[in-house]
Write an enzyme that holds these catalytic residues in place. Structure first.
Site, mmCIF file in Angstrom:
data_model
loop_
_atom_site.group_PDB
_atom_site.id
_atom_site.type_symbol
_atom_site.label_atom_id
_atom_site.label_comp_id
_atom_site.label_asym_id
_atom_site.label_seq_id
_atom_site.Cartn_x
_atom_site.Cartn_y
_atom_site.Cartn_z
ATOM 1 N N CYS A 334 0.780 -1.239 0.000
ATOM 2 C CA CYS A 334 0.000 0.000 0.000
ATOM 3 C C CYS A 334 0.816 1.296 0.000
ATOM 4 C CB CYS A 334 -1.060 0.000 1.089
ATOM 5 S SG CYS A 334 -0.676 -0.942 2.564
ATOM 6 N N ARG A 363 6.906 -11.032 5.646
ATOM 7 C CA ARG A 363 6.417 -10.699 6.981
ATOM 8 C C ARG A 363 7.088 -11.644 7.958
ATOM 9 N NH1 ARG A 363 -0.055 -9.764 5.678
ATOM 10 N NH2 ARG A 363 0.345 -8.260 4.010
ATOM 11 N N HIS A 512 -8.125 -1.431 0.061
ATOM 12 C CA HIS A 512 -7.128 -2.483 -0.116
ATOM 13 C C HIS A 512 -7.945 -3.725 -0.416
ATOM 14 C CE1 HIS A 512 -4.086 -0.399 2.698
ATOM 15 N NE2 HIS A 512 -5.193 0.278 2.882
#
Length: 640
Positions: A334, A363, A512
RNA sequence: GCCCAUAUAGCUCAGGCGGUAGAGCACUUCCUUGGUAAGGAAGAGGUCAUCGGUUCGAUUCCGAUUAUGGGCACCA
């Protein structure tokens, strides 16, 4: 005098208040024995419940879903009873019914429960059940209950009661020397519990909070009859065969290794599936007005500070130090998409702008969280961000939901889908008025699409609420795949704006959204959904051409060449093995079409077509066989 | 990250109360050319996860680490 109305409409009058058990006995000895609970005017009660007014009554037995719940709940108590008998220092906490069974959480500082303990506990449970101990319900005042459990040394139970508000009367259930706080109802005696099995031990935090003590949880299953238990165990076994990690290995799709925990090594066949669904989605969104872009993997920490990630997502980020600066490997696209949006002056007429990107995200997931393809540290989403005006939110949300549903149909996911609306979490950006607005907009768009959903408080993303689309894996665990998130915060923080009709700067709203979620997870779900037998459009190898003897080798090569030319993923198997051996092997490798070629076929320019399922589709020309395969490819995974 | 368990050949799994290991499948070679779910024979293949400790000697016992599995917490 109570007049009892039974489910069949018949009425029975009694000249004094009666218990559920007495009514059951008045109907028949068999029912009296089978009665586990009653439903009086729709409310579930013990068989000892006294009815004094005219009422509707259903006698609940183990055959009713409610009866099965009572059995499971009582079996949880029986488990606690057995544990207290064998381990008097263990403290009881909670023991709810769950799907297909129950669990009970214990605090046991003196040691841990091993697999061998489980066997001993289960044995003790059978022993206690065989004693047919009456289960007695008692009402008790709140303060009295706190004192009672305190005196027993059951600190957790006392805490639970302290959290029950007011001075309401509580109920406890006694069975022999074991007493538990419980709303009930329970089976009349422990003798009603016969068919159960302890399944596993696990850790679980007291009150689900990782700051609290870790308790020991024992999971069990309980059923009304042996057959149901056996069926359940068989179902579990069958489900485990679909495990994507097992099939992934068997079909040589991917692997993981110690040096890269949570990151997938995709093998050639797995990568075909990956590319296939990625290209599919790429086309799909192009048709829907998205534009694909590509942004950097490594971005200076300052951007993540502005976006709020450094503050609220830092634990999940991999940070890289270089001599002059600190970079983060992107965990989300984003902030980068906002940079592309900002690179130029946008008019309200340009909106909505839809940027899509499939690049890898990293992540740093907690070590205990990793799970095959379902939970990884490196993933790619079919990610996109829609920049739009306030008045476009509704339509954009609706359009995305339609896209997602359409995509899911292509994979045959129609029943498997659970939709949730996750609202503001404790750790979040932005003020509450915006959250009110955003949550409302999402729930409106779901309602508009006519979809049922459950609300999950506090489970939203830190920048906005989200709609979650969950799919189930082979043993029923739910995984969030698709998502739609409404964000009023990040464009503002990163100073994105467009010029409105009145020439003033306005902050766009950002959606999103992802339909697959992560490609890795989605493929994991797909593998389990299809048990490795992919529909032809996804199958890594779509057809294998097999010769009977060496003689047909040139012809086999001709057929394979023809199919490859026509875009079919075909290969030959010319090994010096018997045809039945080769068929078995490719069938187990889940190749959808096996084209067998012997002298007859070679002479007539045909192939004999056999499917993975073992169907014989007969002799066809190469072109006809191609048409068969192409027709199947065109169907994708649609059921309807 | 937390609790419990696990780690032996490419795969699936045996095994050893301490003396460096075994099966089936797969693989290689040979025989077999066989019409729709396993033809036969021979051979090769292991630093028993990693690092430390105890011991004359550790794959086995002990400890730590890593990864994996089942949960919990966290999340796509």
């Amino acid at each position: 005098m109570p007049m009892i109305t039974l489910p069949d409409g018949s009425k029975k009058e009694f000249d004094k208040p009666v218990t559920v058990a007495e009514v059951a006995a008045s109907i028949g000895a068999g029912l009296a024995k089978a009665a586990l609970a009653g439903k009086v005017n729709g409310k579930l009660v013990d068989t000892s419940h006294v009815i004094s007014d005219d009422s509707d009554l259903v006698i609940v037995t183990g055959r009713d879903p409610e009866g099965l719940e009572v059995i499971r709940h009582s079996t949880a108590h029986l488990l606690a009873h057995a544990v207290k008998t064998l381990f008097p220092k263990a403290q009881v906490t909670i023991g709810p019914v769950i799907e297909d069974g129950f669990y009970y959480d214990f605090s046991y500082q003196e040691g841990t429960f091993s697999i061998e303990d489980l066997a001993r506990i289960e044995e003790k449970m059978h022993e206690l059940a065989a004693k047919n101990i009456p289960v007695v319900r008692k009402e008790i005042k709140r303060e009295e209950a706190i004192k009672f459990f305190r005196d027993l040394g059951e600190i957790y139970k006392a805490k639970i009661i302290e959290d029950i508000p007011g001075s309401e009367t509580l109920t406890i259930y006694e069975q022999g020397d074991f007493t538990d706080l419980c709303r009930g109802p329970h089976t009349p005696t422990t003798g009603a519990l016969k068919i159960f099995k302890l399944m596993k031990v696990a850790g679980a935090y007291w009150r689900g909070d990782s700051n609290n003590e870790m308790l020991q949880r024992i999971y069990g299953t309980a059923w009304n009859d042996k057959k149901s238990l056996d069926e359940y165990l068989t179902r579990l076994e069958e489900a485990e065969k679909r495990d994507h990690r097992k099939i992934g290995k068997h079909l040589d799709l991917f692997h993981l290794q110690e040096e890269a925990p949570g990151m997938i090594f995709w093998h050639p066949h797995g990568w075909i599936i990956y590319q296939q669904i990625k290209q599919y989605m790429s086309q799909k969104i192009l048709q829907d007005g998205y534009q694909e872009i590509q942004t950097p993997q490594l971005v200076d920490i300052s951007l993540w500070e502005k976006s709020g990630h450094a503050e609220l997502f830092k634990d999940d980020m991999f940070i890289v130090d270089t001599e002059n600066s600190q970079y983060a490997i992107k965990p989300m696209n984003c902030p980068c998409h906002i940079q592309v949006f900002k690179n130029g002056l946008r008019s309200y007429r340009d909106l909505p702008i839809r940027y899509a990107e499939f690049s890898n995200l990293h992540r740093n997931e907690a070590s205990g969280a990793m799970h095959g393809l379902m939970r990884v540290r490196q993933l790619a989403q079919d990610d996109a961000h829609i920049f739009c005006r306030e008045d476009q939110i509704q339509e954009e949300s609706y359009k995305f939901i339609q896209l997602l549903l359409d995509v899911y149909k292509d994979f045959g996911f129609e029943e498997n889908l659970t939709i949730r609306l996750a609202t503001r979490p404790d750790k979040r950006l932005g003020d509450d008025a915006l959250w009110d607005h955003a949550e409302k907009a999402l729930s409106e768009s779901l309602k508009h699409a006519g979809l049922a959903f459950e609300v999950r408080p506090k489970e939203g993303a830190f920048y906005g609420p989200k709609i979650e689309f969950h799919l189930k894996d082979c043993i029923g665990r739910m995984w969030q795949c698709g998502t739609l998130q409404l964000d009023y915060n990040m464009p503002n923080r990163l100073e994105a704006y467009y010029i409105g009709e009145d020439s003033s700067k306005k902050v766009p709203v950002m959606l999103h959204r992802a339909a697959f979620g992560s490609l890795e997870r989605f493929i994991g779900i797909l593998i389990e959904h299809y048990a490795g037998k992919f529909p032809v459009w996804l199958a890594p190898v779509q057809a294998v051409v097999l010769n009977i003897t060496d003689k047909q080798t040139p012809y086999v090569e001709k057929v394979v060449g023809f199919l490859k030319n026509q875009g079919i993923r075909a290969k030959s198997d010319l090994r010096n093995e018997k045809i039945s051996y080769k068929i078995r092997e490719h069938t187990l490798q889940c190749v959808p079409y096996l084209l067998v070629v012997g002298d007859r076929e070679a002479e007539a320019n045909t192939v004999s077509v056999r499917t993975q399922r073992g169907e014989d589709l007969g002799i066809h020309s190469m072109e006809a066989a191609l048409a068969l395969i192409n027709a199947e490819i065109a169907k994708k995974g649609r059921i309807h």
